[in-house]
Structure formats: structure tokens, C-alpha cells
Design a protein around this motif. Structure first.
Motif, mmCIF file in Angstrom:
data_model
loop_
_atom_site.group_PDB
_atom_site.id
_atom_site.type_symbol
_atom_site.label_atom_id
_atom_site.label_comp_id
_atom_site.label_asym_id
_atom_site.label_seq_id
_atom_site.Cartn_x
_atom_site.Cartn_y
_atom_site.Cartn_z
ATOM 1 N N ALA A 15 -1.496 -3.055 0.429
ATOM 2 C CA ALA A 15 -0.224 -3.771 0.519
ATOM 3 C C ALA A 15 0.469 -3.440 1.837
ATOM 4 O O ALA A 15 1.058 -4.329 2.481
ATOM 5 N N ALA A 16 0.404 -2.184 2.253
ATOM 6 C CA ALA A 16 1.015 -1.786 3.524
ATOM 7 C C ALA A 16 0.338 -2.490 4.694
ATOM 8 O O ALA A 16 1.011 -2.985 5.609
ATOM 9 N N SER A 17 -0.987 -2.571 4.664
ATOM 10 C CA SER A 17 -1.685 -3.238 5.768
ATOM 11 C C SER A 17 -1.384 -4.734 5.784
ATOM 12 O O SER A 17 -1.210 -5.332 6.844
ATOM 13 N N MET A 37 1.158 -8.653 -1.324
ATOM 14 C CA MET A 37 0.580 -8.870 -2.648
ATOM 15 C C MET A 37 -0.815 -9.487 -2.555
ATOM 16 O O MET A 37 -1.733 -9.082 -3.262
ATOM 17 N N THR A 38 -0.960 -10.456 -1.673
ATOM 18 C CA THR A 38 -2.257 -11.122 -1.528
ATOM 19 C C THR A 38 -3.326 -10.142 -1.065
ATOM 20 O O THR A 38 -4.441 -10.117 -1.592
ATOM 21 N N THR A 39 -2.972 -9.319 -0.078
ATOM 22 C CA THR A 39 -3.930 -8.343 0.452
ATOM 23 C C THR A 39 -4.310 -7.312 -0.600
ATOM 24 O O THR A 39 -5.476 -6.935 -0.735
ATOM 25 N N ALA A 40 -3.300 -6.845 -1.338
ATOM 26 C CA ALA A 40 -3.531 -5.769 -2.290
ATOM 27 C C ALA A 40 -4.203 -6.232 -3.571
ATOM 28 O O ALA A 40 -5.015 -5.514 -4.152
ATOM 29 N N LEU A 41 -3.856 -7.434 -4.033
ATOM 30 C CA LEU A 41 -4.332 -7.888 -5.345
ATOM 31 C C LEU A 41 -5.459 -8.915 -5.271
ATOM 32 O O LEU A 41 -6.126 -9.162 -6.274
ATOM 33 N N GLY A 42 -5.665 -9.494 -4.099
ATOM 34 C CA GLY A 42 -6.643 -10.578 -3.978
ATOM 35 C C GLY A 42 -8.045 -10.179 -4.382
ATOM 36 O O GLY A 42 -8.723 -10.889 -5.130
ATOM 37 N N GLY A 43 -8.505 -9.016 -3.902
ATOM 38 C CA GLY A 43 -9.861 -8.576 -4.232
ATOM 39 C C GLY A 43 -10.041 -8.331 -5.719
ATOM 40 O O GLY A 43 -11.064 -8.694 -6.305
ATOM 41 N N THR A 125 -14.548 -6.850 -4.171
ATOM 42 C CA THR A 125 -13.251 -6.275 -4.529
ATOM 43 C C THR A 125 -12.619 -5.583 -3.330
ATOM 44 O O THR A 125 -11.410 -5.681 -3.105
ATOM 45 N N GLY A 126 -13.453 -4.884 -2.554
ATOM 46 C CA GLY A 126 -12.940 -4.155 -1.404
ATOM 47 C C GLY A 126 -12.515 -5.039 -0.249
ATOM 48 O O GLY A 126 -11.511 -4.764 0.408
ATOM 49 N N ILE A 127 -13.249 -6.111 -0.004
ATOM 50 C CA ILE A 127 -12.986 -6.914 1.198
ATOM 51 C C ILE A 127 -12.218 -8.197 0.917
ATOM 52 O O ILE A 127 -11.704 -8.830 1.846
ATOM 53 N N GLY A 128 -12.105 -8.591 -0.362
ATOM 54 C CA GLY A 128 -11.546 -9.904 -0.686
ATOM 55 C C GLY A 128 -10.106 -10.089 -0.265
ATOM 56 O O GLY A 128 -9.734 -11.116 0.317
ATOM 57 N N GLY A 129 -9.244 -9.092 -0.550
ATOM 58 C CA GLY A 129 -7.832 -9.224 -0.219
ATOM 59 C C GLY A 129 -7.597 -9.333 1.276
ATOM 60 O O GLY A 129 -6.774 -10.136 1.731
ATOM 61 N N VAL A 135 -6.955 -15.200 6.461
ATOM 62 C CA VAL A 135 -6.937 -16.666 6.378
ATOM 63 C C VAL A 135 -5.503 -17.185 6.364
ATOM 64 O O VAL A 135 -5.164 -18.169 7.033
ATOM 65 N N LEU A 136 -4.623 -16.519 5.609
ATOM 66 C CA LEU A 136 -3.234 -16.965 5.497
ATOM 67 C C LEU A 136 -2.485 -16.890 6.829
ATOM 68 O O LEU A 136 -1.580 -17.699 7.076
#
Length: 201
Positions: A15-17, A37-43, A125-129, A135-136
Motif C-alpha cells: 500500500a505504501a509503494s 488499495m489496488t496495489t496492496a489488494l489486487g494480487g 499474488t506477489g506481482i498482481g497488485g 497500468v492505472l
């Protein structure tokens, strides 16, 4: 409990990144929090969709949303200080990659996924977020560029699966897998290791 702790720590780091990427892209406070949220939860959401877990874990447990929202707000307000910690954030991102990948692999195994599927789901899971984040903000995802990122995640997932198949204790195996991912990422950043690129025509 192990999975929850691993995921909450990884979520805060990612989330911080994501929030820092939103600040660099000059997003407003809402945009920064959404990107966090997208970065942290997306994966994790991608993992749960692939494993037919509905609704996804992060949308059923308020702690996931709270940690990402609070982290995004903290970064938004204190980003001038955090931006100076670039090396620390790269290290934290590597830690998050290790935690997310091992947690995703363990989850897949617990739900009966075959070993090769668990490895791929753990890596995703690791790279998805991070891929969704890039992309966003209209950047080429890091995993598709030269950096050693997805390969490190996949190797860590393989360690977890091999350890589980060999009947080794779960916690030490997860630590070794996450440690391998962290080590590869840190060495790749330090030594500037890159995946091969196509030859110029």
C-alpha cells in the motif's frame, strides 16, 4: 494466523509503494488511497478469483481495507519524508513480494491446488497488485521490463511447494521461501541484474 499476519504486513508495504506511486503521478488524496488499495489488494483478489474464493478475502475482512486506507493516507500526508527513503521502500517492496508470494502459495496449497498451480498462483499474488498499479498510472508494469521480479517470486513459491511436499514444517519453509525472494531482489537491485532483452534489429 500466520497467513493473516503475513498478508497484513505485505499489504501495508505494498500500500505504501502504491501510494508513493500515486503521489509521484500527482493524484489527489482519493486517487492515492485507491492506488494504495489496488496495489496492496489486487494480487490477493486475483488469487481468490483463480481459487474460486467468493467474495475475496480482502473484501470480507475489514482489517485489510483499514490497513490499506490508513497507509495510503499516511503516505499522502507525509510523502516528502518518505520519498527520501527510496532504498528503504525498495527493500520494503522486496519484503512485501516475499510475504505475498509465500502467503498466496500456502493458500493455494491449503485449498487443494496442484503444486504447479500453487506456484503460479503464489507468483501472481506477489506481482498482481504492482502490475495493476502500473497500468492505472499508464506505465509499463515492472514485471514486463528488465528487472528480476517475477522470477524471484516464482522461485520462492517453488521452495514453499517443495517444502510442503517434503513434509517440512510450514513456518520455516515459508520463511526460507520469502527469504529467497528477498535475497534475489536485493541482489538484483544491488548488482543491477536484468533479464535478457531482444536484440536490436
Amino acid at each position: 494466523m500466520l497467513l493473516v499476519v503475513l498478508e497484513l504486513v505485505g499489504i501495508a508495504v505494498f500500500a505504501a509503494s502504491g501510494a508513493l506511486a500515486g503521489v509521484r503521478a500527482r493524484l489527489d488524496v482519493f486517487g492515492v488511497v485507491i492506488l494504495a488499495m489496488t496495489t496492496a489488494l489486487g494480487g490477493g483478489i486475483i488469487r481468490d478469483v483463480l481459487l474460486d474464493v467468493s467474495p475475496p478475502t480482502s473484501l470480507r475482512d475489514w482489517r485489510y481495507l483499514l490497513v490499506t486506507a490508513v497507509t495510503g493516507l499516511v503516505v499522502f500526508w507525509f510523502h516528502p519524508h518518505m520519498a527520501k527513503l527510496r532504498r528503504a521502500m525498495l527493500l520494503a517492496d522486496a519484503v512485501g513480494l516475499g510475504l505475498f508470494t509465500t502467503a498466496g502459495t500456502i493458500t493455494a496449497l491449503d485449498l487443494g491446488a496442484p503444486p504447479y498451480t500453487a506456484c503460479l498462483i503464489g507468483m501472481t499474488t506477489g506481482i498482481g497488485g504492482g502490475a495493476l498499479r502500473d497500468v492505472l498510472i499508464r506505465e509499463i508494469p515492472v514485471v514486463l521490463q528488465r528487472e528480476i521480479y517475477a522470477v524471484a517470486a516464482l522461485l520462492g513459491a517453488v521452495v514453499v511447494v517443495v517444502g510442503q511436499r517434503a513434509g517440512l514444517p510450514l513456518v520455516p519453509t515459508a520463511i526460507v521461501g520469502a527469504g529467497l525472494i528477498l535475497t534475489i531482489r536485493v541482489l538484483a537491485l544491488w548488482r543491477k541484474w536484468n533479464a535478457p532483452l531482444p536484440r536490436e534489429s
